[in-house]
Write a protein that holds these residues in place. Structure first.
Motif, mmCIF file in Angstrom:
data_model
loop_
_atom_site.group_PDB
_atom_site.id
_atom_site.type_symbol
_atom_site.label_atom_id
_atom_site.label_comp_id
_atom_site.label_asym_id
_atom_site.label_seq_id
_atom_site.Cartn_x
_atom_site.Cartn_y
_atom_site.Cartn_z
ATOM 1 N N GLU B 597 0.821 -1.216 0.000
ATOM 2 C CA GLU B 597 0.000 0.000 0.000
ATOM 3 C C GLU B 597 0.854 1.264 0.000
ATOM 4 O OE1 GLU B 597 0.269 -2.187 2.355
ATOM 5 O OE2 GLU B 597 0.495 -1.232 4.320
ATOM 6 N N LYS B 598 2.129 1.148 0.478
ATOM 7 C CA LYS B 598 2.992 2.331 0.493
ATOM 8 C C LYS B 598 3.882 2.412 -0.735
ATOM 9 C CE LYS B 598 3.524 3.097 5.489
ATOM 10 N NZ LYS B 598 4.544 3.214 6.529
ATOM 11 N N CYS B 599 4.083 1.267 -1.447
ATOM 12 C CA CYS B 599 5.036 1.204 -2.553
ATOM 13 C C CYS B 599 4.512 1.965 -3.752
ATOM 14 C CB CYS B 599 5.301 -0.256 -2.936
ATOM 15 S SG CYS B 599 6.437 -0.420 -4.323
ATOM 16 N N ALA B 600 5.365 2.872 -4.292
ATOM 17 C CA ALA B 600 4.970 3.662 -5.448
ATOM 18 C C ALA B 600 5.391 2.981 -6.740
ATOM 19 C CB ALA B 600 5.592 5.054 -5.353
ATOM 20 N N GLY B 601 6.080 1.867 -6.633
ATOM 21 C CA GLY B 601 6.512 1.142 -7.820
ATOM 22 C C GLY B 601 7.596 1.862 -8.600
ATOM 23 N N CYS B 602 8.383 2.679 -7.930
ATOM 24 C CA CYS B 602 9.412 3.446 -8.637
ATOM 25 C C CYS B 602 10.552 2.554 -9.110
ATOM 26 C CB CYS B 602 9.963 4.576 -7.777
ATOM 27 S SG CYS B 602 10.978 4.021 -6.378
ATOM 28 N N ASN B 607 17.530 -1.947 -8.574
ATOM 29 C CA ASN B 607 18.918 -1.878 -9.036
ATOM 30 C C ASN B 607 19.916 -1.768 -7.887
ATOM 31 O OD1 ASN B 607 18.170 -2.038 -11.703
ATOM 32 N ND2 ASN B 607 17.817 0.180 -11.830
ATOM 33 N N LEU B 608 19.433 -1.303 -6.729
ATOM 34 C CA LEU B 608 20.350 -1.136 -5.594
ATOM 35 C C LEU B 608 20.703 -2.470 -4.941
ATOM 36 C CD1 LEU B 608 18.872 1.973 -3.778
ATOM 37 C CD2 LEU B 608 21.098 1.824 -4.894
ATOM 38 N N ALA B 615 12.297 -7.425 -7.470
ATOM 39 C CA ALA B 615 11.756 -7.272 -8.825
ATOM 40 C C ALA B 615 10.455 -6.480 -8.735
ATOM 41 C CB ALA B 615 11.514 -8.636 -9.446
ATOM 42 N N LEU B 616 10.089 -5.842 -9.840
ATOM 43 C CA LEU B 616 8.796 -5.169 -9.890
ATOM 44 C C LEU B 616 7.775 -6.131 -10.500
ATOM 45 C CD1 LEU B 616 9.470 -1.509 -11.082
ATOM 46 C CD2 LEU B 616 8.828 -2.308 -8.810
ATOM 47 N N VAL B 617 6.617 -6.245 -9.870
ATOM 48 C CA VAL B 617 5.576 -7.147 -10.390
ATOM 49 C C VAL B 617 4.237 -6.409 -10.421
ATOM 50 C CG1 VAL B 617 6.711 -9.262 -9.611
ATOM 51 C CG2 VAL B 617 5.117 -8.067 -8.084
ATOM 52 N N GLU B 618 3.327 -6.923 -11.221
ATOM 53 C CA GLU B 618 1.970 -6.378 -11.264
ATOM 54 C C GLU B 618 1.146 -6.974 -10.137
ATOM 55 O OE1 GLU B 618 1.655 -3.725 -14.367
ATOM 56 O OE2 GLU B 618 -0.205 -4.511 -13.484
ATOM 57 N N LYS B 619 0.537 -6.142 -9.318
ATOM 58 C CA LYS B 619 -0.385 -6.660 -8.296
ATOM 59 C C LYS B 619 -1.584 -5.721 -8.241
ATOM 60 C CE LYS B 619 2.263 -9.160 -4.801
ATOM 61 N NZ LYS B 619 2.878 -9.032 -3.478
ATOM 62 N N ASN B 620 -2.747 -6.281 -8.372
ATOM 63 C CA ASN B 620 -3.979 -5.489 -8.311
ATOM 64 C C ASN B 620 -3.910 -4.288 -9.264
ATOM 65 O OD1 ASN B 620 -4.745 -7.268 -6.281
ATOM 66 N ND2 ASN B 620 -3.827 -5.936 -4.703
ATOM 67 N N GLY B 621 -3.378 -4.546 -10.418
ATOM 68 C CA GLY B 621 -3.407 -3.514 -11.441
ATOM 69 C C GLY B 621 -2.345 -2.442 -11.306
ATOM 70 N N ARG B 622 -1.389 -2.586 -10.387
ATOM 71 C CA ARG B 622 -0.308 -1.600 -10.354
ATOM 72 C C ARG B 622 1.012 -2.264 -10.018
ATOM 73 N NH1 ARG B 622 0.938 1.154 -5.533
ATOM 74 N NH2 ARG B 622 0.230 0.017 -3.689
ATOM 75 N N CYS B 635 20.282 -7.114 4.141
ATOM 76 C CA CYS B 635 21.332 -6.105 4.323
ATOM 77 C C CYS B 635 20.747 -4.732 4.618
ATOM 78 C CB CYS B 635 22.245 -6.044 3.100
ATOM 79 S SG CYS B 635 21.463 -5.351 1.615
ATOM 80 N N GLY B 636 19.503 -4.483 4.147
ATOM 81 C CA GLY B 636 18.853 -3.220 4.483
ATOM 82 C C GLY B 636 19.109 -2.099 3.509
ATOM 83 N N THR B 637 19.857 -2.370 2.442
ATOM 84 C CA THR B 637 20.135 -1.314 1.466
ATOM 85 C C THR B 637 18.836 -0.718 0.916
ATOM 86 O OG1 THR B 637 22.118 -2.520 0.848
ATOM 87 C CG2 THR B 637 21.424 -0.778 -0.639
ATOM 88 N N CYS B 638 17.883 -1.594 0.529
ATOM 89 C CA CYS B 638 16.635 -1.128 -0.047
ATOM 90 C C CYS B 638 15.810 -0.363 0.985
ATOM 91 C CB CYS B 638 15.851 -2.299 -0.625
ATOM 92 S SG CYS B 638 15.523 -3.599 0.588
ATOM 93 N N GLY B 639 15.747 -0.945 2.194
ATOM 94 C CA GLY B 639 14.939 -0.341 3.258
ATOM 95 C C GLY B 639 15.435 1.041 3.631
ATOM 96 N N GLY B 640 16.755 1.204 3.636
ATOM 97 C CA GLY B 640 17.310 2.499 3.979
ATOM 98 C C GLY B 640 17.050 3.527 2.896
#
Lengths: 194, 670
Positions: B597-602, B607-608, B615-622, B635-640
């Motif tokens: 619900e918070k992910c903007a799919g950017c 890549n980080l 990976a980016l996937v389609e869920k509920n049309g977005r 490792c937390g790279t993405c979370g940070g």
């Protein structure tokens, strides 16, 4: 081969002498002779220092038995035999008791003294001791101070040795004559006196 | 995330004998812990890791209905698994345990500051309690393990590891960059202290490798790419263009009965002459070559850098059609569960220590060159000769610690560990082969630590070798005779030394192979300060690495002789076979989770990620991000990075970390 320099000044020359150890300084025969006379495996020494650590002479002199064994291994005959420290061993055999490689360092020293005597390298006091044994049967003969002390302790003035039984002295002399010990001692001392 | 109950935390403080109690006031720490929010029990014990110590945790969980456990003791690297298990036995989810390190990071470094150390321990416990109050139940993920293993490097370590794995029923890919297996050991003449012929004890193992049905041998091949994780590594291999087809490869091309049979006719006609690397260029080889007659596999190789493509070899090979001068590198991907790195060593380039004149003076050689010169199958048929004039040397010196135990930055600070022993062996070989020869070993210490090694040292000394205790300061060459003057001090004699010798052998330091950095980075393995690959723990996990499923064997982990290398190879093979035989591995559940619900799919996180887990996937049309949990290392790279705060790092959640920071900064006064 050592490099000779001449400054016309014996003291300076000794000070500046080339002290490198070269392969031709080494006489492998020396090690073989020491091992043969001393009947011990001097070449197995790994220079741990147990001998010098055990030595009662070491802390009171510059005598280092480990160094003499090292000289034997490297065949440094002249350096070993001309070093007056060779004569500071008391032959207490502590080093022989403790040597981890089961070498008898004392016997290495005795072998070296043997070889030194063959080259007339012996301190005067040792030669005089040889003469005294020849004439009295004692390295340190009895004297008046000792006699007084013995009397005080309730002992006879002279001990029951050749002092009490001088008839045994010729037997001792026969042994020393066989090895020409007295003869050589007399000769060396006489030559030195010249 | 279930509705939280009120947190009830138990704190357990370990004395670790006097390791901790010697520098930290345990009573004061215990009393302090009792005052912290949510703490319902605060206890202490001599050794928390002991059975009674763990029993305290188990009992307290039941009696005080704990929701979290804090143990203030040593490093979590040592006993986190112990206390997690105790928490589990007590009926708590093991991930509700938190450790406060008051030993390595406190008592050991603040040994003489009791007051300061106690204050710091209070901070550590307060911070741990803050996190423990917010911990959640987590469940490890189980993944299946591919029943196959990879071994990189086919020296004696790689050979032994492969044989062990294969004999345990595991298909094993054995990868070797050279055209033949055997490694350094195949270059040695004899081995200490038994004086076994090195080839005689190694070749049976080499032949076994060639015959074993479970070993897929790939020579002249390098690792190109590594993907995946324990249980499921995808390894891309580069098969270098060999220019020669094996009988199997020939059959694939339709030349049944063709392919290389090792006859050597091709080398006979090849007009190009190069130095044979196996003999350190002291013997020639052709542009189509084998290193020596005992190679495995017995297949020729074209050195395309030297080949002039005259085609004479192709002609003489005739109907076997084994030679393809247009061959190119090919790639294949294999799937394995675990991997063993056994990349070995090179000699330190000893010419960098210019004072010893290697490469400048003809009669200064390395220990490995000596091995070839004294070896019956070597360039001189086993007759040791001086390179300058071919004469038999009568006075030979060995320079030990050549480039080892060197803190100048030029050499290596470590002990190379086997040079003392092989130099003793060299001395023996000279005594054996050249009657009357004199051998001098220049040493600082003789390190003869292994089984029957000291006895070997005794034997060589008894044979008459002269040991000069002094590091060689420099070597000068007599320009006319090419004899060498070796300078040092006999530190036992306290006299400077100037020995004129016929031949000098440098017991050169060893260093990692040039490719080591590339390979270890592919597998995510660290290196230690000295440049060798880093084991997981120097004492308790010497074969493992910090990458699960990747193990080390042999000198690539640090200098070691053949017995130690083989022992470690067997250890690594055993360790590498465990996950394969278990069939599945549990991964720590520190995965990143995407809050859709918070992910903007950017997609910036994709890549980080250093592990390719996102990976980016389609869920509920977005479009939203999805995590492959088995690949995620937490490792937390993405979370940070996530600009929307949409990534939830399990066990390291934002609220947990913020609570820890608050606990530290606010000193518990909220």
């Amino acid at each position: 081969m050592a490099i000779e320099k001449n400054y016309g000044n014996p003291q300076l020359e000794e000070k500046l002498r080339d002290r490198y150890f070269y392969t031709d300084d080494s006489n492998p025969e020396f090690l073989a002779n020491v091992e043969k006379i001393g009947r011990t495996i001097a070449h197995m020494c790994f220079q741990c220092g147990t001998c010098t650590g055990s030595c009662p002479s070491a802390p009171r002199s510059s005598y280092r038995i480990r160094l003499f064994v090292r000289r034997a291994v490297l065949g440094l005959e002249d350096e070993a035999l001309t070093d007056p420290d060779l004569w500071l061993c008391t032959t207490c055999y502590s080093c022989t008791d403790r040597c981890p490689r089961d070498i008898a360092p004392t016997d290495i020293i005795m072998a070296m003294r043997n070889l030194a005597f063959k080259r007339d390298i012996v301190p005067r006091n040792f030669l005089k001791t040889a003469q005294l044994i020849y004439t009295t049967g004692h390295g340190v003969p009895n004297n008046d101070v000792n006699r007084a002390a013995r009397e005080k302790l309730g002992l006879t003035r002279d001990p029951p040795t050749t002092h009490g039984y001088p008839e045994f002295i010729p037997g001792i002399q026969k042994i020393l004559d066989y090895y020409k010990l007295k003869e050589n001692a007399d000769r060396i001392l006489a030559e030195e006196g010249q | 995330m279930a509705e939280k109950k009120e947190a009830r935390i138990g704190v357990f403080i370990c004395h670790c004998g006097t390791n901790i109690a010697g520098s930290i006031d345990i009573k004061a720490l215990q009393e302090y812990a009792k005052t912290l929010p949510n703490v319902v029990v605060a206890d202490e014990y001599q050794y928390m890791c002991s059975t009674p110590g763990q029993g305290k945790i188990v009992d307290a969980i039941a009696e005080s209905k704990l929701t979290g456990v804090v143990v203030a003791a040593c490093s979590p690297r040592l006993h986190e698994p112990t206390f997690r298990m105790a928490s589990k036995v007590g009926g708590l989810n093991p991930f509700r345990f938190e450790m406060a390190n008051i030993r390595e990071q406190n008592s050991w470094v603040h040994m003489h500051d009791r007051e300061g150390a106690t204050a710091k321990a209070k901070d550590s416990v307060r911070i741990a309690v803050a996190k423990a109050s917010l911990l959640e139940d987590l469940f490890p993920k189980s993944v299946p393990v591919e029943k196959a293993a990879l071994v990189v490097g086919a020296g004696v370590a790689g050979i032994q590891a492969s044989l062990d794995l294969a004999n345990a029923g595991i298909p094993t890919y054995l990868i070797e960059k050279s055209p033949t297996i055997g490694g350094r050991m195949s270059q040695l003449d004899k081995t200490f202290p038994t004086l076994d012929c090195s080839q005689c004890i190694l070749t049976p193992k080499m032949v076994d490798v060639g015959r074993n049905e479970n070993i897929i041998l790939k020579t002249y091949t390098e690792v190109e790419k590594v993907e995946g994780y324990i249980g499921n590594f995808d390894i891309t291999l580069r098969k270098k263009a060999r220019g020669v087809l094996t009988p199997d490869e020939a059959a694939e091309r339709g030349y049944v009965g063709g392919g290389c049979n090792g006859c050597g006719d091709c080398a006979g006609v090849c007009p190009v002459i190069k130095g044979n690397e196996f003999e350190f260029a002291m013997a020639p080889r052709k542009a189509i070559y084998i290193y020596h007659p005992q190679v495995v596999p017995n297949i020729y190789t074209v050195d395309f850098e030297s080949c002039i493509k005259c085609g004479l070899c192709v002609d003489i090979c005739g109907d076997k059609k084994a030679i393809d001068l247009e061959m190119e590198d090919t790639f294949e991907t294999v799937k394995v569960g675990t991997a063993i790195l056994a990349t070995g060593y090179d000699l330190f380039p000893i010419e960098k220590k210019a004072e010893w004149g290697y490469n400048r003076y003809e009669n200064v050689i390395t220990g490995l060159e000596f091995e070839r010169l004294i070896c019956a199958s070597g360039p001189t048929g086993g007759h040791l000769v001086r390179p300058s004039d071919g004469q038999t040397p009568m006075k030979v010196g060995f320079v030990l610690c050549a480039g080892s135990r060197d803190n100048t930055g030029v050499g290596k600070p470590y002990c190379s560990r086997f040079c003392c022993m092989y130099s003793l062996k060299h001395a023996h070989q000279i005594h054996e082969k050249i009657p009357g020869a004199r051998v001098y070993l220049f040493y600082m210490d003789i390190r003869s630590f292994g089984k029957m090694y000291e006895e070997f040292y005794y034997r060589i000394q008894d044979e008459g070798a002269k040991f000069i205790r002094g590091r060689v300061s420099n070597i000068l060459e007599d320009a006319t005779t090419k004899n060498l003057h070796v300078f040092t001090e006999d530190t036992l004699l306290q006299r400077p030394i100037n020995l004129e010798l016929d031949l000098v052998v440098l017991a050169s330091a060893v260093q990692p192979v040039a490719e080591e950095d590339t390979i270890r980075k592919l597998f995510g393995v660290s290196k230690s300060q000295d440049g060798w690959m880093l084991e997981a723990h120097p004492k308790l996990n010497p074969c493992g690495t910090t990458t699960a499923g990747v193990f080390l064997a042999g000198v690539c982990q640090g200098p070691k002789d053949i017995p130690d290398t083989v022992a470690q190879a067997e250890g690594a093979a055993s360790a590498a076979s465990i996950p394969i035989h278990t069939g599945k591995v549990e991964l720590e559940p520190y995965f990143a989770q995407c809050m859709d619900e918070k992910c903007a799919g950017c997609g910036m996180c994709v890549n980080l990620c250093p592990y390719g887990a996102l990976a980016l996937v389609e869920k509920n049309g977005r479009k939203v991000m999805e995590v492959t949990e088995a690949k995620c290392k937490g490792c937390g790279t993405c979370g940070g990075f996530c600009p929307g705060g949409a990534i939830h790092m399990q066990h390291f959640t934002t609220p947990q970390i913020v609570a820890q920071i608050d606990a530290f900064l606010l000193g518990g006064e909220q």
